[in-house]
Scaffold this active site. Structure first.
Site, short mmCIF file in Angstrom:
data_model
loop_
_atom_site.label_atom_id
_atom_site.label_comp_id
_atom_site.label_asym_id
_atom_site.label_seq_id
_atom_site.Cartn_x
_atom_site.Cartn_y
_atom_site.Cartn_z
CB SER A 138 -0.92 0.02 1.23
OG SER A 138 -1.54 1.27 1.38
CE LYS A 139 3.42 6.91 -3.07
NZ LYS A 139 4.83 6.90 -3.43
#
Length: 473
Positions: free
Chosen positions: A248-249
């Site tokens: 996940s960014k």
């Protein structure tokens, strides 16, 4: 069957690795089946729209070589290819769906709907507006009363559908909520716009994350209401950071742009993510995009989540760097040199030293920083049992090497190596007793990307002699 696939990203500012993998699988399914790969921009969620993000999507796909056959910038027979330009279509089909009994007008406020829902307890919103006769609802709509269009889930029992990866799937209709299809501002929700677009654009295969499996019966009910045939579903497992956490960014995990900025080659990134959830059925791991187009088989996609292993990507990137022709590598390396080297050196010689020894382009500044600035180092560094050297032997060797190097006319790696070997032979020293001290004097480091003669060629004659002289002063 000729395949038509679509990559339909939201312009939210960066290219997540999972999104790029979805695009790659869509692209490969199309190309492996002689079909078309379509780019469609899903910008109906205006709150998440980021200025310039569409250009990032274009640039990323072009950078890795995934050229689309139809899209916003090149057109096609099924445009527009930007969802915000298709609003009249969604509105038309949403009202048609109401007429067909697949949806209804809802006049409840969002707060009223939210008050009834409890996702943890699996309590769905039971819309009282569903009981309003259609004729009465139409009058209220005509008078300008705010409304949304909600889907009808009238079936009981099990919804059944087939997925390429997971096989036959059953989901209880009671688990589905009657979600909003058309919002009060006239914009469609993701669930509705995708179905309409996929049908009108004649999409044959839809690749998406397995988190959408539970929603698929809702999509199928819309297809069924219109009398349309659903596409072939290909749900892929998540890309994971580790066994417990998704990549996940938001958690600081790398996007495609981040990885490129960290010195990874786009071709290597694409090759690596192709294997995150797909097994070629052979021992081969290095694939060009053209090779992937020939061998990709969606039936070899895995059900299990894939762990993003940065060490494996780094290894693969090193393979790609070593496989580059020298001119291509040198061009990339020079961009890195420009960032930290300010004086004249033999750049080609440096590239020849580095290409077989680095794994990412960012390694260049890390391993070759001594070229710009000779670090301070202790004479203890000259002590090496294997090379049979210490500070005294080193000082003697450097004093012998200096005049020999000063007299050398042709400053090449081969000549430098022969010169230093001759110094050792003439003074009854082992090669290492000359080469090792020279390397330390030139770099100030125990571990370096090249040997003494290679580094001397890179630095040039004047700088080489200057650094040796510093230890003789």
């Amino acid at each position: 069957m000729t395949a038509r696939t679509r990559f339909a990203p939201s312009p939210t500012g960066y290219m997540h690795i999972g999104n790029l993998r979805t695009a790659l699988y869509e692209y490969l399914i199309a190309k492996a089946n002689g079909g078309q790969f379509i780019l469609r921009i899903e910008d109906t969620d205006q709150k998440r729209y980021v200025e310039g993000a569409t250009d990032i999507i274009y640039n990323t796909l072009k950078t890795v070589g995934m050229n689309w056959d139809e899209g916003p910038d090149i057109g096609g027979d099924f445009g527009p290819y930007i969802q915000s330009e298709r609003l009249p279509l969604y509105q038309e089909y949403a009202h048609k769906l109401v007429e067909l009994g697949g949806a209804h007008y809802c006049f409840c406020s969002k707060d009223e709907a939210d008050e009834q829902k409890d996702e943890e307890a699996n309590i769905k919103f039971k819309d009282p507006c569903k009981m309003i006769p259609l004729s009465e609802a139409k009058v209220r709509v005509a008078k300008g009363e705010p409304y949304v269009i909600r889907q009808n889930i009238n079936k009981k029992g099990k919804a059944m559908f087939h997925d390429v990866v997971y096989g036959d799937i059953e989901i209880d209709y009671d688990e589905l909520d009657e979600g909003v299809l058309l919002k009060s501002d006239g914009f469609p929700t993701y669930n509705f716009a995708n179905v309409i677009d996929d049908h009108l654009m004649k999409i044959t295969h839809v690749v998406r994350g397995n988190e959408y499996i539970s929603s698929t019966p809702k999509y199928n009910l819309i297809y069924e209401a219109f009398g349309w045939t659903p596409p072939t579903y290909v749900h892929v497992a998540q890309v994971m950071k580790d066994a417990q956490h998704k990549l996940s960014k938001r958690n600081g995990d790398a996007s495609f742009q981040d990885l490129v900025a960290k010195g990874y080659l786009p071709e290597a990134i694409l090759n690596y993510i192709a294997l995150l959830g797909w097994n070629p059925g052979t021992e081969q791991e290095i694939f060009s995009l053209v090779e992937l187009e020939k061998v990709f088989d969606m039936n070899r996609l895995n059900k299990s989540p894939a762990i993003f292993d940065i060490a494996k990507l780094k290894w693969m990137n090193g393979c790609y760097i070593r496989a580059l022709d020298f001119e291509a590598f040198h061009k990339l390396a020079c961009r890195e040199y420009d960032k930290f080297i300010t004086h004249e050196i033999n750049r080609e010689a440096l590239s020849k030293v580095l290409q077989p020894r680095i794994e990412t382009l960012n390694d260049i500044a890390e391993v070759a920083g001594f070229i710009e600035t000779l670090p301070e180092y202790s004479d203890e560094l000259f002590t090496n049992k294997k090379m049979k050297t210490d500070a005294d032997i080193a000082k003697k060797s450097l004093a012998l090497a200096y005049p020999a190097l000063e007299a050398l006319q042709t400053w090449t790696n081969e000549n430098l190596f022969e010169c230093l070997k001759n110094v050792a032979v003439a003074n009854e020293l082992k090669n290492g007793q000359v080469l090792y001290p020279v390397r330390i004097a030139l770099t100030g480091l125990e571990t370096t990307p090249g040997g003494a003669s290679e580094i001397a060629e890179v630095l040039g004659k004047a700088e080489t002699l200057r650094r040796i002289k510093l230890k003789l002063a």
